[in-house]
Design an enzyme around this catalytic site. Structure first.
Site, PDB file in Angstrom:
ATOM      1  N   ASP A  13       4.692   0.633  12.082  1.00 52.91           N
ATOM      2  CA  ASP A  13       3.483  -0.037  11.580  1.00 52.91           C
ATOM      3  C   ASP A  13       3.390  -1.488  12.025  1.00 52.91           C
ATOM      4  O   ASP A  13       2.401  -2.155  11.742  1.00 52.91           O
ATOM      5  CB  ASP A  13       3.439   0.031  10.042  1.00 52.91           C
ATOM      6  CG  ASP A  13       3.207   1.447   9.567  1.00 52.91           C
ATOM      7  OD1 ASP A  13       3.412   1.712   8.376  1.00 52.91           O
ATOM      8  OD2 ASP A  13       2.857   2.301  10.407  1.00 52.91           O
ATOM      9  N   ARG A  59       0.022  14.657  12.933  1.00 52.84           N
ATOM     10  CA  ARG A  59       0.530  14.377  11.591  1.00 52.84           C
ATOM     11  C   ARG A  59       0.571  15.623  10.689  1.00 52.84           C
ATOM     12  O   ARG A  59      -0.085  15.715   9.673  1.00 52.84           O
ATOM     13  CB  ARG A  59      -0.266  13.242  10.951  1.00 52.84           C
ATOM     14  CG  ARG A  59      -0.188  12.006  11.858  1.00 52.84           C
ATOM     15  CD  ARG A  59      -0.713  10.771  11.291  1.00 52.84           C
ATOM     16  NE  ARG A  59       0.094  10.276  10.177  1.00 52.84           N
ATOM     17  CZ  ARG A  59      -0.305   9.226   9.444  1.00 52.84           C
ATOM     18  NH1 ARG A  59      -1.460   8.676   9.700  1.00 52.84           N
ATOM     19  NH2 ARG A  59       0.438   8.812   8.437  1.00 52.84           N
ATOM     20  N   LYS A  99       0.855  -1.211   0.000  1.00 54.83           N
ATOM     21  CA  LYS A  99       0.000   0.000   0.000  1.00 54.83           C
ATOM     22  C   LYS A  99       0.880   1.246   0.000  1.00 54.83           C
ATOM     23  O   LYS A  99       0.671   2.171  -0.777  1.00 54.83           O
ATOM     24  CB  LYS A  99      -0.879   0.001   1.247  1.00 54.83           C
ATOM     25  CG  LYS A  99      -1.546   1.333   1.548  1.00 54.83           C
ATOM     26  CD  LYS A  99      -2.453   1.294   2.746  1.00 54.83           C
ATOM     27  CE  LYS A  99      -1.779   1.542   4.041  1.00 54.83           C
ATOM     28  NZ  LYS A  99      -1.497   2.927   4.372  1.00 54.83           N
ATOM     29  N   ASN A 100       1.910   1.282   0.859  1.00 57.06           N
ATOM     30  CA  ASN A 100       2.696   2.502   1.043  1.00 57.06           C
ATOM     31  C   ASN A 100       3.743   2.731  -0.042  1.00 57.06           C
ATOM     32  O   ASN A 100       4.428   3.751  -0.021  1.00 57.06           O
ATOM     33  CB  ASN A 100       3.324   2.531   2.444  1.00 57.06           C
ATOM     34  CG  ASN A 100       2.240   2.710   3.505  1.00 57.06           C
ATOM     35  OD1 ASN A 100       1.086   3.016   3.183  1.00 57.06           O
ATOM     36  ND2 ASN A 100       2.590   2.494   4.749  1.00 57.06           N
ATOM     37  N   CYS A 122      -5.219  12.608  12.590  1.00 52.20           N
ATOM     38  CA  CYS A 122      -5.882  11.305  12.498  1.00 52.20           C
ATOM     39  C   CYS A 122      -5.740  10.649  13.870  1.00 52.20           C
ATOM     40  O   CYS A 122      -5.146  11.222  14.782  1.00 52.20           O
ATOM     41  CB  CYS A 122      -5.265  10.464  11.387  1.00 52.20           C
ATOM     42  SG  CYS A 122      -3.767   9.665  11.903  1.00 52.20           S
ATOM     43  N   ARG A 160      -8.585  -0.640   4.640  1.00 46.83           N
ATOM     44  CA  ARG A 160      -7.759   0.368   3.971  1.00 46.83           C
ATOM     45  C   ARG A 160      -6.394  -0.216   3.612  1.00 46.83           C
ATOM     46  O   ARG A 160      -5.767   0.206   2.668  1.00 46.83           O
ATOM     47  CB  ARG A 160      -7.535   1.564   4.910  1.00 46.83           C
ATOM     48  CG  ARG A 160      -8.808   2.254   5.306  1.00 46.83           C
ATOM     49  CD  ARG A 160      -8.508   3.500   6.085  1.00 46.83           C
ATOM     50  NE  ARG A 160      -7.512   4.289   5.356  1.00 46.83           N
ATOM     51  CZ  ARG A 160      -7.039   5.443   5.809  1.00 46.83           C
ATOM     52  NH1 ARG A 160      -7.433   5.903   6.970  1.00 46.83           N
ATOM     53  NH2 ARG A 160      -6.157   6.131   5.124  1.00 46.83           N
TER      54      ARG A 160
HETATM   55  C1  EPZ Z   1       4.091   7.033   6.399  1.00 48.77           C
HETATM   56  O1  EPZ Z   1       3.268   8.034   6.952  1.00 48.77           O
HETATM   57  C2  EPZ Z   1       3.199   5.801   6.256  1.00 48.77           C
HETATM   58  N1  EPZ Z   1       2.087   6.108   5.338  1.00 48.77           N
HETATM   59  C3  EPZ Z   1       2.664   5.403   7.631  1.00 48.77           C
HETATM   60  O2  EPZ Z   1       1.911   4.207   7.468  1.00 48.77           O
HETATM   61  C4  EPZ Z   1       3.856   5.115   8.538  1.00 48.77           C
HETATM   62  O3  EPZ Z   1       3.394   4.786   9.827  1.00 48.77           O
HETATM   63  C5  EPZ Z   1       4.760   6.356   8.606  1.00 48.77           C
HETATM   64  O4  EPZ Z   1       5.178   6.724   7.281  1.00 48.77           O
HETATM   65  C6  EPZ Z   1       6.011   6.128   9.439  1.00 48.77           C
HETATM   66  O5  EPZ Z   1       6.741   5.044   8.905  1.00 48.77           O
HETATM   67  C7  EPZ Z   1       2.329   6.104   4.001  1.00 48.77           C
HETATM   68  O6  EPZ Z   1       3.448   5.882   3.552  1.00 48.77           O
HETATM   69  C8  EPZ Z   1       1.161   6.393   3.117  1.00 48.77           C
HETATM   70  P1  EPZ Z   1       5.963  10.458   8.466  1.00 48.77           P
HETATM   71  P2  EPZ Z   1       3.785   9.573   6.961  1.00 48.77           P
HETATM   72  O7  EPZ Z   1       5.844  11.710   7.672  1.00 48.77           O
HETATM   73  O8  EPZ Z   1       4.683   9.816   5.818  1.00 48.77           O
HETATM   74  C9  EPZ Z   1       6.130  13.858  11.745  1.00 48.77           C
HETATM   75  C10 EPZ Z   1       0.106   2.785   7.735  1.00 48.77           C
HETATM   76  O9  EPZ Z   1      -0.338   2.218   8.742  1.00 48.77           O
HETATM   77  N2  EPZ Z   1       5.998  14.810  10.606  1.00 48.77           N
HETATM   78  O10 EPZ Z   1       7.122   9.559   8.219  1.00 48.77           O
HETATM   79  O11 EPZ Z   1       2.575  10.428   7.144  1.00 48.77           O
HETATM   80  C11 EPZ Z   1       4.878  13.035  11.951  1.00 48.77           C
HETATM   81  O12 EPZ Z   1       3.957  13.713  12.770  1.00 48.77           O
HETATM   82  C12 EPZ Z   1       0.526   4.230   7.817  1.00 48.77           C
HETATM   83  O13 EPZ Z   1       0.265   2.229   6.618  1.00 48.77           O
HETATM   84  C13 EPZ Z   1       6.058  16.177  10.872  1.00 48.77           C
HETATM   85  O14 EPZ Z   1       6.206  16.605  12.023  1.00 48.77           O
HETATM   86  O15 EPZ Z   1       4.638   9.613   8.285  1.00 48.77           O
HETATM   87  C14 EPZ Z   1       5.422  11.791  12.623  1.00 48.77           C
HETATM   88  O16 EPZ Z   1       5.568  12.033  13.996  1.00 48.77           O
HETATM   89  C15 EPZ Z   1       0.238   4.820   9.186  1.00 48.77           C
HETATM   90  N3  EPZ Z   1       5.953  17.052   9.832  1.00 48.77           N
HETATM   91  C16 EPZ Z   1       6.823  11.619  12.008  1.00 48.77           C
HETATM   92  O17 EPZ Z   1       7.136  12.878  11.415  1.00 48.77           O
HETATM   93  C17 EPZ Z   1       5.788  16.622   8.540  1.00 48.77           C
HETATM   94  O18 EPZ Z   1       5.722  17.476   7.626  1.00 48.77           O
HETATM   95  C18 EPZ Z   1       6.897  10.573  10.914  1.00 48.77           C
HETATM   96  O19 EPZ Z   1       5.862  10.839  10.016  1.00 48.77           O
HETATM   97  C19 EPZ Z   1       5.722  15.237   8.288  1.00 48.77           C
HETATM   98  C20 EPZ Z   1       5.835  14.346   9.337  1.00 48.77           C
END
Ligand code: EPZ
Length: 416
Positions: free
Chosen positions: A304, A121, A22-23, A116, A396
């Site tokens: 995850d 996020r 998915k990701n 969420c 999802r």
């Molecule tokens: C990706 O989400 C995945 N989703 C998530 O999978 C996964 O848990 C996550 O990466 C971490 O590995 C997809 O790839 C579609 P991040 P993402 O940006 O990119 C902070 C699932 O279950 N952050 O790596 O949204 C954020 O709050 C889902 O399949 C900022 O502060 O996660 C978090 O604490 C859930 N500012 C950390 O970084 C930003 O601009 C990591 O988030 C972006 C992120």
């Protein structure tokens, strides 16, 4: 509202084919915005989020012709550069159209994704990176409006490692004027799969998979065919379920090199694991031993998979600490596991799980995608019936999970 009903106690035995990731699929589908030519994607998983992303791209003008497991996109008639709130609110990954839209059309309006269940996020790093590349960004009425004549290469340092932040800016950079350096970039395998797809479209990218990615902008990208990589989280979920039930399963069409920390933890828990090509075989012929887990960006233990290992620790021998360092609120499954008889104490981002010798079936509620998977695993081992409500979360991210589990011997069915 659909539910899952599970009669616990069966061991999982047999073989299961792992679906496309998915990701990886979600960012790679957005790459279709970067070229007027066709992008043919194979091994696409049949998931709710993939369907939502396809609809979002189609309403922008991308054509999408699908046969099972495969979609051919063509972005020659993109005439709507907006991702509306009603689509973004159900799938935060819609933010991934932002980079490609600005890169190719110089204009994008994308709804700010709300928070969420697992955390606020924010997308500030996505925005900051685009600004560094010369985009003018205004945020009003809940929308990000980005404009740029042509993005310029820039050196971008991520204060926090962000998977979709890295992916969005990589896609923005492939058509920019000059060289972009993404530092403290995400190293997830899905980032590498996106880079592989972009390179097959003519992009110049190196360093993906490390924390520094270099992208040299080109004038345009051409079409390509790309096979989506296997889903490492689906793989890990089935392996943990087999370990929890004391079963013996073989995963087909997966990869072990993208799951190393998960396989290591399962070995620590007492599972016997054998890797043969694109298959992973797991056998568990003892009660699991508790394993400590601490999530962190790849190649460390994936967030995850945290909830799934929490379920395993609930019925393991001994106590374990589960530390969640990525998201601020990713322990919602704890309350539900307690309803099944689990002994878990939570202090901030740390949970201490004391293994019990059995869980008891009950009605529980899914709160987010991976928490749902955790409750399925708990239901498979609990005595009696477990009913899981709000399983739209599960759909999802897992393709036909109850039929795949039934084929492995689980007593599970979907009820209205
Ligand atoms: C990706 O989400 C995945 N989703 C998530 O999978 C996964 O848990 C996550 O990466 C971490 O590995 C997809 O790839 C579609 P991040 P993402 O940006 O990119 C902070 C699932 O279950 N952050 O790596 O949204 C954020 O709050 C889902 O399949 C900022 O502060 O996660 C978090 O604490 C859930 N500012 C950390 O970084 C930003 O601009 C990591 O988030 C972006 C992120």
């Amino acid at each position: 509202m659909q539910k899952l009903s599970i009669q616990g106690g069966n061991q999982l035995r047999g073989e299961v084919r792992i679906s496309g990731a998915k990701n990886a699929a979600l960012p790679i589908m957005c790459a279709s915005l970067l070229t007027p030519e066709t992008l043919r994607l194979t091994n696409l998983p049949d998931l709710h989020d993939v369907g939502t992303m396809r609809k979002l791209l189609q309403q922008m003008g991308v054509s999408a012709d699908s046969v099972p497991g495969e979609v051919t996109f063509k972005g020659d008639k993109v005439d709507n550069w907006e991702a509306p709130y009603d689509m973004v609110k159900t799938m935060r990954a819609a933010i991934l159209v932002l980079g490609p839209l600005v890169a190719r059309f110089g204009d994008a309006r994308v709804s700010l994704p709300g928070g969420c269940a697992i955390g606020s996020r924010p997308v500030d790093l996505h925005i900051k990176g685009l600004q560094a590349m010369g985009a003018e960004i205004t945020i009003e009425h809940g929308y990000i409006h980005a404009k740029a004549k042509r993005l310029k290469g820039a050196r971008i340092f991520f204060d926090i490692v962000s998977v979709t932040g890295t992916e969005n800016l990589m896609m923005a950079a492939v058509l920019a004027d000059g060289v972009t350096l993404l530092e403290n970039a995400a190293r997830e395998p899905e980032v590498v799969d996106l880079a592989d797809c972009l390179r097959s479209m003519g992009a110049k990218i190196s360093g993906d998979g490390s924390d520094t990615i270099t992208i040299t902008g080109v004038e345009k990208l051409h079409g390509a065919t790309h096979r989506i990589m296997p889903d490492r989280i689906e793989s890990g979920t089935f392996l943990v379920a087999a370990a929890a039930t004391g079963g013996c399963i073989t995963l087909r069409e997966t990869r072990a090199d993208i799951l190393e920390t998960v396989l290591e933890k399962l070995g620590e828990a007492g599972a016997k694991i054998r890797v043969e090509g694109d298959s992973i075989h797991l056998e568990m012929n003892r009660r699991p031993k508790s394993v400590n887990v601490r999530t962190a960006p790849h190649p460390a233990f994936p967030t995850d998979m945290q909830a799934q290992f929490m379920a395993l620790n609930c019925i393991a021998e001994g106590s374990a600490m589960v530390v969640e360092t990525i998201f601020e609120n990713r322990f919602m499954h704890v309350q539900e596991l307690r309803r099944l008889g689990a002994h878990i104490d939570v202090e901030g981002n740390t949970s201490v799980v004391r293994g019990v010798d059995h869980l008891e079936g009950a009605t529980v509620m899914a709160t987010d995608l991976r928490a749902s998977a955790c409750l399925v695993i708990a239901g498979l081992v609990a005595q009696g019936e477990t009913v899981i409500d709000r399983i739209y979360h599960l759909d999802r991210g897992y393709e036909r999970i109850e039929s795949k589990l039934s084929e492995l011997g689980a007593n599970i069915c979907r009820v209205k």
